[in-house]
Write a protein that holds these residues in place. Sequence first.
Motif, mmCIF file in Angstrom:
data_model
loop_
_atom_site.group_PDB
_atom_site.id
_atom_site.type_symbol
_atom_site.label_atom_id
_atom_site.label_comp_id
_atom_site.label_asym_id
_atom_site.label_seq_id
_atom_site.Cartn_x
_atom_site.Cartn_y
_atom_site.Cartn_z
ATOM 1 N N CYS A 298 -58.986 -12.677 -37.097
ATOM 2 C CA CYS A 298 -57.396 -12.469 -37.419
ATOM 3 C C CYS A 298 -57.957 -10.882 -35.921
ATOM 4 C CB CYS A 298 -57.161 -11.615 -38.612
ATOM 5 S SG CYS A 298 -56.495 -12.417 -39.633
ATOM 6 N N GLN A 299 -58.372 -10.737 -35.629
ATOM 7 C CA GLN A 299 -58.952 -9.686 -34.907
ATOM 8 C C GLN A 299 -58.850 -10.649 -33.062
ATOM 9 O OE1 GLN A 299 -62.665 -8.145 -34.857
ATOM 10 N NE2 GLN A 299 -62.342 -6.333 -32.796
ATOM 11 N N PHE A 300 -59.622 -10.923 -33.003
ATOM 12 C CA PHE A 300 -58.784 -12.454 -31.873
ATOM 13 C C PHE A 300 -57.734 -12.661 -31.796
ATOM 14 C CE2 PHE A 300 -58.538 -16.265 -29.948
ATOM 15 C CZ PHE A 300 -58.994 -16.627 -28.915
ATOM 16 N N VAL A 301 -57.050 -12.857 -32.635
ATOM 17 C CA VAL A 301 -55.378 -13.257 -32.493
ATOM 18 C C VAL A 301 -54.903 -12.084 -31.761
ATOM 19 C CG1 VAL A 301 -53.468 -14.348 -33.894
ATOM 20 C CG2 VAL A 301 -55.401 -15.865 -33.818
ATOM 21 N N ASN A 302 -54.774 -11.077 -32.884
ATOM 22 C CA ASN A 302 -54.069 -9.309 -32.607
ATOM 23 C C ASN A 302 -54.607 -9.781 -31.783
ATOM 24 O OD1 ASN A 302 -53.613 -9.560 -35.078
ATOM 25 N ND2 ASN A 302 -54.729 -8.914 -35.837
ATOM 26 N N GLU A 303 -55.127 -9.555 -30.805
ATOM 27 C CA GLU A 303 -56.130 -8.805 -29.669
ATOM 28 C C GLU A 303 -55.109 -9.768 -28.646
ATOM 29 O OE1 GLU A 303 -59.791 -8.453 -28.976
ATOM 30 O OE2 GLU A 303 -61.010 -6.432 -30.247
ATOM 31 N N SER A 304 -55.059 -10.551 -28.737
ATOM 32 C CA SER A 304 -54.700 -12.149 -27.928
ATOM 33 C C SER A 304 -53.624 -11.509 -27.768
ATOM 34 C CB SER A 304 -55.213 -13.338 -28.104
ATOM 35 O OG SER A 304 -56.888 -13.481 -28.208
ATOM 36 N N VAL A 305 -52.512 -11.493 -29.424
ATOM 37 C CA VAL A 305 -51.362 -11.205 -28.811
ATOM 38 C C VAL A 305 -50.803 -10.413 -28.358
ATOM 39 C CG1 VAL A 305 -49.188 -11.653 -30.245
ATOM 40 C CG2 VAL A 305 -50.797 -12.541 -30.832
ATOM 41 N N ASP A 306 -51.542 -8.309 -28.808
ATOM 42 C CA ASP A 306 -51.305 -7.228 -28.035
ATOM 43 C C ASP A 306 -51.766 -7.608 -26.664
ATOM 44 O OD1 ASP A 306 -50.765 -6.583 -29.935
ATOM 45 O OD2 ASP A 306 -53.026 -5.815 -31.044
ATOM 46 N N LEU A 307 -52.277 -8.447 -26.071
ATOM 47 C CA LEU A 307 -52.824 -8.512 -24.273
ATOM 48 C C LEU A 307 -51.535 -9.330 -23.927
ATOM 49 C CD1 LEU A 307 -54.780 -8.418 -21.936
ATOM 50 C CD2 LEU A 307 -55.499 -10.587 -22.340
ATOM 51 N N MET A 308 -51.107 -10.987 -24.433
ATOM 52 C CA MET A 308 -49.892 -10.702 -24.039
ATOM 53 C C MET A 308 -48.651 -10.425 -23.583
ATOM 54 S SD MET A 308 -50.590 -14.450 -25.941
ATOM 55 C CE MET A 308 -49.340 -15.677 -25.326
ATOM 56 N N LYS A 309 -48.338 -9.505 -24.973
ATOM 57 C CA LYS A 309 -47.767 -8.650 -25.091
ATOM 58 C C LYS A 309 -47.200 -7.461 -23.805
ATOM 59 C CE LYS A 309 -46.331 -7.757 -28.918
ATOM 60 N NZ LYS A 309 -45.649 -6.505 -30.404
ATOM 61 N N SER A 310 -48.443 -7.600 -23.372
ATOM 62 C CA SER A 310 -48.458 -6.281 -22.418
ATOM 63 C C SER A 310 -48.219 -6.881 -21.907
ATOM 64 C CB SER A 310 -50.082 -6.078 -22.320
ATOM 65 O OG SER A 310 -50.030 -4.873 -21.803
ATOM 66 N N ASN A 313 -44.133 -7.409 -21.004
ATOM 67 C CA ASN A 313 -44.002 -5.893 -20.361
ATOM 68 C C ASN A 313 -44.127 -5.842 -19.007
ATOM 69 O OD1 ASN A 313 -42.975 -5.460 -23.077
ATOM 70 N ND2 ASN A 313 -44.719 -4.375 -24.206
ATOM 71 N N LYS A 314 -45.198 -6.001 -18.552
ATOM 72 C CA LYS A 314 -45.804 -5.326 -17.819
ATOM 73 C C LYS A 314 -44.865 -6.304 -16.056
ATOM 74 C CE LYS A 314 -49.482 -6.051 -14.138
ATOM 75 N NZ LYS A 314 -50.833 -6.157 -13.218
ATOM 76 N N ARG A 315 -45.048 -7.799 -16.655
ATOM 77 C CA ARG A 315 -44.265 -8.808 -15.801
ATOM 78 C C ARG A 315 -42.528 -8.009 -15.755
ATOM 79 N NH1 ARG A 315 -46.936 -14.581 -16.364
ATOM 80 N NH2 ARG A 315 -48.854 -13.989 -15.864
ATOM 81 N N LEU A 320 -37.316 -6.144 -13.642
ATOM 82 C CA LEU A 320 -36.394 -5.882 -13.576
ATOM 83 C C LEU A 320 -36.176 -4.126 -12.231
ATOM 84 C CD1 LEU A 320 -36.657 -4.268 -17.066
ATOM 85 C CD2 LEU A 320 -34.921 -6.284 -16.525
ATOM 86 N N SER A 321 -37.424 -3.926 -12.087
ATOM 87 C CA SER A 321 -37.617 -3.239 -10.641
ATOM 88 C C SER A 321 -36.792 -3.932 -9.220
ATOM 89 C CB SER A 321 -38.977 -2.623 -10.204
ATOM 90 O OG SER A 321 -38.331 -2.263 -9.094
ATOM 91 N N LEU A 381 -35.892 -14.651 -8.066
ATOM 92 C CA LEU A 381 -36.699 -14.314 -8.473
ATOM 93 C C LEU A 381 -37.819 -15.040 -10.007
ATOM 94 C CD1 LEU A 381 -35.676 -10.485 -9.738
ATOM 95 C CD2 LEU A 381 -36.778 -11.116 -7.472
ATOM 96 N N PRO A 382 -38.733 -14.993 -9.798
ATOM 97 C CA PRO A 382 -40.129 -16.171 -10.407
ATOM 98 C C PRO A 382 -39.561 -15.782 -11.512
ATOM 99 C CG PRO A 382 -41.594 -13.990 -9.794
ATOM 100 C CD PRO A 382 -39.784 -14.141 -8.523
ATOM 101 N N VAL A 383 -39.485 -17.054 -12.632
ATOM 102 C CA VAL A 383 -39.617 -16.983 -14.319
ATOM 103 C C VAL A 383 -40.274 -16.023 -15.103
ATOM 104 C CG1 VAL A 383 -38.573 -17.985 -16.675
ATOM 105 C CG2 VAL A 383 -37.298 -19.015 -13.944
ATOM 106 N N LEU A 384 -40.407 -15.014 -16.220
ATOM 107 C CA LEU A 384 -41.487 -14.859 -16.543
ATOM 108 C C LEU A 384 -41.601 -16.113 -17.682
ATOM 109 C CD1 LEU A 384 -40.104 -11.490 -18.116
ATOM 110 C CD2 LEU A 384 -41.681 -12.086 -16.194
ATOM 111 N N ASP A 385 -43.305 -16.491 -17.491
ATOM 112 C CA ASP A 385 -43.658 -18.167 -17.987
ATOM 113 C C ASP A 385 -44.312 -17.711 -18.951
ATOM 114 O OD1 ASP A 385 -43.831 -21.214 -18.791
ATOM 115 O OD2 ASP A 385 -44.239 -21.100 -16.611
#
Length: 613
Positions: A298-310, A313-315, A320-321, A381-385
């Motif tokens: 669960c920790q691995f999945v949560n960290e992976s999902v959080d990293l991907m979400k971050s 958001n960055k991309r 958007l800029s 612009l490049p598509v978020l993939d």
Amino acid sequence: MLVIHQNKQQKRPGKTSLRKLAEVSIQPCFTLFSHPKEMATSSSSSSSDIGVILNELTCPVCSELYKEPTALPCGHSFCRVCIEKSWENREEDTGCVCPNCREVFPQKPKLKKNVIVANLVENMKLKEGKVGLEVEGQDAEHGDVNVKEGMKSGGSESYCELCNGEAAKRCVPCEILCCEKHLKLHQQKGHKLVDPGVKIEELRCIEHGKPILLYCKDDESLMCITCTGGEHQDHKIVGVEIAHAELRDVLAAKYPHVSKSMRSVASKLRQVQKEEEKTENCSRDAEDSLEEKRRLVCQFVNESVDLMKSEINKRKMEKLSLLGKQREKLEQQMEDLRQRKSTMDTALQDLEAISFLQGSKDLLKRLETMSDFNSVKRTPLPVLDFSKEEKNLDKLVTLNKNFLEKIQKGPVEHPEKVEEAPVEHPEKVELDQNNLRRLYGRSLSLDPNSAHRRIKISRDLRTVTGTGTRNHYPEHPDRFDCLDQVVSRDCFSSGRHYWEVDVGSSCWWGIGICLNSMGRKGGKSGLGMNPESWCLSKCNNKFSAFHNKQRTSLSVPGDHERFGFFLDCEAGELTCFGDSRVLHVFRGNFTDPVKPAIGVYVDGSVHFVHLVK
């Protein structure tokens, strides 16, 4: 020495004095049959004859001396009142039956007085009325005490009937309780003695009402002396003491075998108990190991999902800029075009040729100063993939599903090998509602004793309906008295449990769990408004999560009618589902007993869904 005194007053004594007279003067029938050597001597004594006569003058129904003795055609006599009542109380209309020999008379026989028996009874009463009993010195029957007529223990079953001392035994043939002092003569004469609490009726023949002295080996039944003349006439009959001794010998012979078998079974029982304890320990260790691996997965999945979400958001912000800059240029271009169009509209509205020509030169100059709208080009612009990352997660989910299917088909042969591959751990599958419903589904029922008076509970204890009117429910310490809420009968403090709630079209409700110890009185008992409750709430199409007055807004697209709740007590998590997606996860100490709870704060219905695994 037995001393008989003439009473000054001629008093007619009752059955008690007759019984005493018989006890003092006759040898009981039990002693006669138990001791054959004494039979001849006793039969020659006049007191034995008196005892026999006294017995024959007693009515078999009321056990009293005959009162107006009446003879039946079969030869047996009864009190007229006794036989009349016996026939009146019969339940079936099968004719008149003799209570003694059971002979049936199709028609009620004509009752005639037995004159001989009546005369004997009157003579016996006259003799008894002239005699008073008083024993001085050594009593011939009861030892060193004075026995007076009517001396009883007030009907108590724990006192000697001769001296009112504490009773030690009951003499069966004499039908009296005796203390240790008065038992000696009964023991010397071989009377049968039993504990004071034993009922005499249990030691008498059911059919004849006489003491049980014999045992029929052929029928394996107890019997009295009278029974020997009936169907037991040619059977092998022995005394009860002899049968007792023989049966004891049989049991004693089997006792070593039973003891040996007990030792063998006890040994096997200890082995089973040790195996059970070993199984419990192994299971506990395996569960602890699996819990740790689940935490890591669960920790691995949560960290992976959080990293991907971050990263998403960055991309997103970068794109958007760039899109914002393009939007600003296009908006400026649109403004220039709008001004150009306005100028052209004004010029075209001038209908005078001279006027139009005079202003055309200035108009053309103004149009030339406007920026060319083709000068701004939109760069793609490049598509978020994130398809690659999502595929990796899909692989993990697929592995977990395959592993779960293997477990459901049968026991895992080598669980230690499974532990070496945490990627195949089935805990992740628990976030899938279908698996949760199949593995941990619960069909809950409501507790009517906790329901607020403004809500109504269905007969199947699953549906809550807000009525707005107060129902007449009895007072109960578990009943909510302020908010329209109710809790479930089910209480959880360990394990995993999943249930679903159908909210229908209700617009204001709260669903969650609360500690069983949460107060039910006052405004502080609201779900999510205290540290003892956790609640998913909907109000005016807005969803929120509440705990200890802390509100978390939730984004719930669509209008869902069914919500799922997964409680993992050991992990301390309550996961809320809506439309197969996780809406919120509460965390707390759920090893204390908790109960599912529902609040319906306006008109509407909410009910627990019946889940079938």
